[in-house]
Design a protein around this motif. Structure first.
Motif, PDB file in Angstrom:
ATOM      1  N   GLN A  56     -41.164 -66.744 -86.709  1.00 18.91           N
ATOM      2  CA  GLN A  56     -40.433 -65.507 -86.420  1.00 18.91           C
ATOM      3  C   GLN A  56     -40.296 -65.242 -84.922  1.00 18.91           C
ATOM      4  O   GLN A  56     -39.800 -64.181 -84.532  1.00 18.91           O
ATOM      5  CB  GLN A  56     -41.156 -64.317 -87.067  1.00 18.91           C
ATOM      6  CG  GLN A  56     -41.175 -64.345 -88.582  1.00 18.91           C
ATOM      7  CD  GLN A  56     -39.772 -64.189 -89.161  1.00 18.91           C
ATOM      8  OE1 GLN A  56     -38.987 -63.363 -88.683  1.00 18.91           O
ATOM      9  NE2 GLN A  56     -39.454 -64.960 -90.184  1.00 18.91           N
ATOM     10  N   ALA A  57     -40.723 -66.179 -84.092  1.00 21.38           N
ATOM     11  CA  ALA A  57     -40.744 -65.944 -82.645  1.00 21.38           C
ATOM     12  C   ALA A  57     -39.357 -65.634 -82.096  1.00 21.38           C
ATOM     13  O   ALA A  57     -39.191 -64.734 -81.257  1.00 21.38           O
ATOM     14  CB  ALA A  57     -41.333 -67.153 -81.920  1.00 21.38           C
ATOM     15  N   LEU A  58     -38.348 -66.348 -82.560  1.00 17.45           N
ATOM     16  CA  LEU A  58     -36.986 -66.100 -82.069  1.00 17.45           C
ATOM     17  C   LEU A  58     -36.444 -64.776 -82.580  1.00 17.45           C
ATOM     18  O   LEU A  58     -35.693 -64.088 -81.877  1.00 17.45           O
ATOM     19  CB  LEU A  58     -36.064 -67.250 -82.473  1.00 17.45           C
ATOM     20  CG  LEU A  58     -36.328 -68.596 -81.765  1.00 17.45           C
ATOM     21  CD1 LEU A  58     -35.375 -69.670 -82.274  1.00 17.45           C
ATOM     22  CD2 LEU A  58     -36.191 -68.448 -80.252  1.00 17.45           C
ATOM     23  N   HIS A  59     -36.820 -64.393 -83.812  1.00 13.73           N
ATOM     24  CA  HIS A  59     -36.398 -63.095 -84.340  1.00 13.73           C
ATOM     25  C   HIS A  59     -37.012 -61.956 -83.515  1.00 13.73           C
ATOM     26  O   HIS A  59     -36.323 -60.980 -83.177  1.00 13.73           O
ATOM     27  CB  HIS A  59     -36.814 -62.953 -85.810  1.00 13.73           C
ATOM     28  CG  HIS A  59     -36.023 -63.786 -86.761  1.00 13.73           C
ATOM     29  ND1 HIS A  59     -36.257 -65.136 -86.941  1.00 13.73           N
ATOM     30  CD2 HIS A  59     -34.966 -63.469 -87.574  1.00 13.73           C
ATOM     31  CE1 HIS A  59     -35.403 -65.609 -87.834  1.00 13.73           C
ATOM     32  NE2 HIS A  59     -34.615 -64.636 -88.234  1.00 13.73           N
ATOM     33  N   ILE A  60     -38.303 -62.088 -83.208  1.00 16.34           N
ATOM     34  CA  ILE A  60     -38.978 -61.069 -82.405  1.00 16.34           C
ATOM     35  C   ILE A  60     -38.348 -60.989 -81.021  1.00 16.34           C
ATOM     36  O   ILE A  60     -38.085 -59.901 -80.485  1.00 16.34           O
ATOM     37  CB  ILE A  60     -40.487 -61.396 -82.276  1.00 16.34           C
ATOM     38  CG1 ILE A  60     -41.170 -61.378 -83.661  1.00 16.34           C
ATOM     39  CG2 ILE A  60     -41.164 -60.426 -81.321  1.00 16.34           C
ATOM     40  CD1 ILE A  60     -41.180 -60.028 -84.324  1.00 16.34           C
ATOM     41  N   THR A  61     -38.091 -62.148 -80.428  1.00 17.14           N
ATOM     42  CA  THR A  61     -37.493 -62.186 -79.095  1.00 17.14           C
ATOM     43  C   THR A  61     -36.109 -61.551 -79.098  1.00 17.14           C
ATOM     44  O   THR A  61     -35.747 -60.812 -78.179  1.00 17.14           O
ATOM     45  CB  THR A  61     -37.400 -63.636 -78.591  1.00 17.14           C
ATOM     46  OG1 THR A  61     -38.721 -64.200 -78.543  1.00 17.14           O
ATOM     47  CG2 THR A  61     -36.779 -63.707 -77.207  1.00 17.14           C
ATOM     48  N   ALA A  62     -35.329 -61.815 -80.139  1.00 14.65           N
ATOM     49  CA  ALA A  62     -33.984 -61.234 -80.237  1.00 14.65           C
ATOM     50  C   ALA A  62     -34.060 -59.711 -80.275  1.00 14.65           C
ATOM     51  O   ALA A  62     -33.292 -59.011 -79.603  1.00 14.65           O
ATOM     52  CB  ALA A  62     -33.273 -61.766 -81.478  1.00 14.65           C
ATOM     53  N   ASP A  63     -35.019 -59.176 -81.044  1.00 14.25           N
ATOM     54  CA  ASP A  63     -35.183 -57.730 -81.142  1.00 14.25           C
ATOM     55  C   ASP A  63     -35.588 -57.134 -79.791  1.00 14.25           C
ATOM     56  O   ASP A  63     -35.083 -56.078 -79.382  1.00 14.25           O
ATOM     57  CB  ASP A  63     -36.239 -57.405 -82.202  1.00 14.25           C
ATOM     58  CG  ASP A  63     -36.453 -55.902 -82.363  1.00 14.25           C
ATOM     59  OD1 ASP A  63     -35.476 -55.203 -82.672  1.00 14.25           O
ATOM     60  OD2 ASP A  63     -37.585 -55.442 -82.183  1.00 14.25           O
ATOM     61  N   LEU A  64     -36.477 -57.822 -79.072  1.00 17.46           N
ATOM     62  CA  LEU A  64     -36.906 -57.338 -77.758  1.00 17.46           C
ATOM     63  C   LEU A  64     -35.760 -57.357 -76.756  1.00 17.46           C
ATOM     64  O   LEU A  64     -35.610 -56.433 -75.947  1.00 17.46           O
ATOM     65  CB  LEU A  64     -38.068 -58.206 -77.245  1.00 17.46           C
ATOM     66  CG  LEU A  64     -39.374 -58.133 -78.039  1.00 17.46           C
ATOM     67  CD1 LEU A  64     -40.353 -59.187 -77.546  1.00 17.46           C
ATOM     68  CD2 LEU A  64     -39.997 -56.757 -77.939  1.00 17.46           C
ATOM     69  N   LEU A  65     -34.936 -58.395 -76.800  1.00 17.43           N
ATOM     70  CA  LEU A  65     -33.805 -58.489 -75.866  1.00 17.43           C
ATOM     71  C   LEU A  65     -32.800 -57.372 -76.099  1.00 17.43           C
ATOM     72  O   LEU A  65     -32.193 -56.863 -75.154  1.00 17.43           O
ATOM     73  CB  LEU A  65     -33.123 -59.848 -76.018  1.00 17.43           C
ATOM     74  CG  LEU A  65     -33.925 -61.058 -75.519  1.00 17.43           C
ATOM     75  CD1 LEU A  65     -33.184 -62.353 -75.827  1.00 17.43           C
ATOM     76  CD2 LEU A  65     -34.190 -60.953 -74.016  1.00 17.43           C
ATOM     77  N   ARG A  66     -32.632 -56.983 -77.360  1.00 18.15           N
ATOM     78  CA  ARG A  66     -31.742 -55.843 -77.633  1.00 18.15           C
ATOM     79  C   ARG A  66     -32.293 -54.571 -77.000  1.00 18.15           C
ATOM     80  O   ARG A  66     -31.542 -53.747 -76.485  1.00 18.15           O
ATOM     81  CB  ARG A  66     -31.575 -55.659 -79.142  1.00 18.15           C
ATOM     82  CG  ARG A  66     -30.779 -56.762 -79.819  1.00 18.15           C
ATOM     83  CD  ARG A  66     -30.485 -56.434 -81.279  1.00 18.15           C
ATOM     84  NE  ARG A  66     -29.871 -57.568 -81.944  1.00 18.15           N
ATOM     85  CZ  ARG A  66     -30.534 -58.492 -82.622  1.00 18.15           C
ATOM     86  NH1 ARG A  66     -31.852 -58.399 -82.740  1.00 18.15           N
ATOM     87  NH2 ARG A  66     -29.907 -59.511 -83.185  1.00 18.15           N
TER      88      ARG A  66
END
Length: 241
Positions: A56-66
């Motif tokens: 889920q690392a990329l999903h978490i990162t995507a949410d943080l970037l938003r």
């Protein structure tokens, strides 16, 4: 773990400014132990994401970037949800182009009229005041603002903090009416993190304003200060949500 995922995470971390990197760590404080998070370098943070959020690392990162308003990185690295980002981006561009065409066509039709005997007459083009009246009517329409202004969210406060700059204490004292000693405490609690200092100041203002901590109210408070015009535009966009 897939090599592509590791490389993507590291490339994203390297694309962030120092303040954005610190903001990312701040947003992770409730998910990752502070003892591991605070001293983490960019590669260390990638390693923590991979270890703490397997798969889920990329999903978490995507949410943080938003949350820190780096939608460009979502599109560039095609992170989860990037399809929606691309649709929104392309849709907004196409909508703008169509509006330009429509406006141009309307002006041409207004400029050329037909007399009763079939001859063509040219009327004067609409003035800028006419255009301003049209914009005013659209903005004033009850359909544009279906309800009262809502309270600003923490995500929005973070986006505002990123644009306040190093003069955040002056803004807090002059525009928001906060006490100097409270702002000094905020600075001491978040050393070397200007964005986090600004964020905590805005949270303090929101706490005091309660339900009145809305985008229109904050925009009115900041309007007299010489701030980045993009900040006022950002607050204007929050009013429309």
């Amino acid at each position: 773990m897939a090599r592509g995922e590791r490389e993507t995470l590291l490339a994203i971390q390297r694309a962030l400014t120092d303040e954005q990197f610190q903001s990312l760590k701040f947003l992770l404080e409730e998910r990752v132990p502070l003892a591991e998070l605070l001293p983490a370098s960019r590669p260390d943070l990638c390693r923590l994401l991979l270890q703490r959020f397997p798969g889920q690392a990329l999903h978490i990162t995507a949410d943080l970037l938003r949350q820190i308003d780096r939608h460009d990185l979502l599109r560039q690295y095609q992170l989860p949800g990037a399809e929606d980002e691309n649709l929104n981006w392309n849709g907004a561009t196409n909508s703008f182009s169509k509006n330009e065409d429509t406006i141009g066509s309307s002006k041409n039709e207004d400029a050329v009229g037909s007399s009763k005997n079939g001859s063509t007459t040219v009327s004067s083009a609409p003035s800028r005041c006419d255009d301003a009246n049209v914009v005013h009517r659209v903005v004033s329409s009850p359909l544009a603002f279906p309800g009262p202004p809502r309270r600003l969210t923490e995500k929005e406060l973070m986006q505002i903090a990123q644009k306040l700059g190093k003069e955040w204490q002056e803004v807090g004292i002059i525009c928001l009416g906060l006490e100097r000693n409270r702002l000094d405490q905020i600075r001491e609690d978040n050393p070397r993190h200007v964005v986090l200092q600004s964020f905590e100041m805005l949270r303090e203002w929101r706490r005091r304003q309660k339900d009145d901590a809305t985008a229109p109210r904050l925009r009115a408070c900041l309007a007299a200060a010489s701030l980045d015009p993009e900040l006022l535009d950002l607050l204007q966009s929050f009013q429309k949500d």
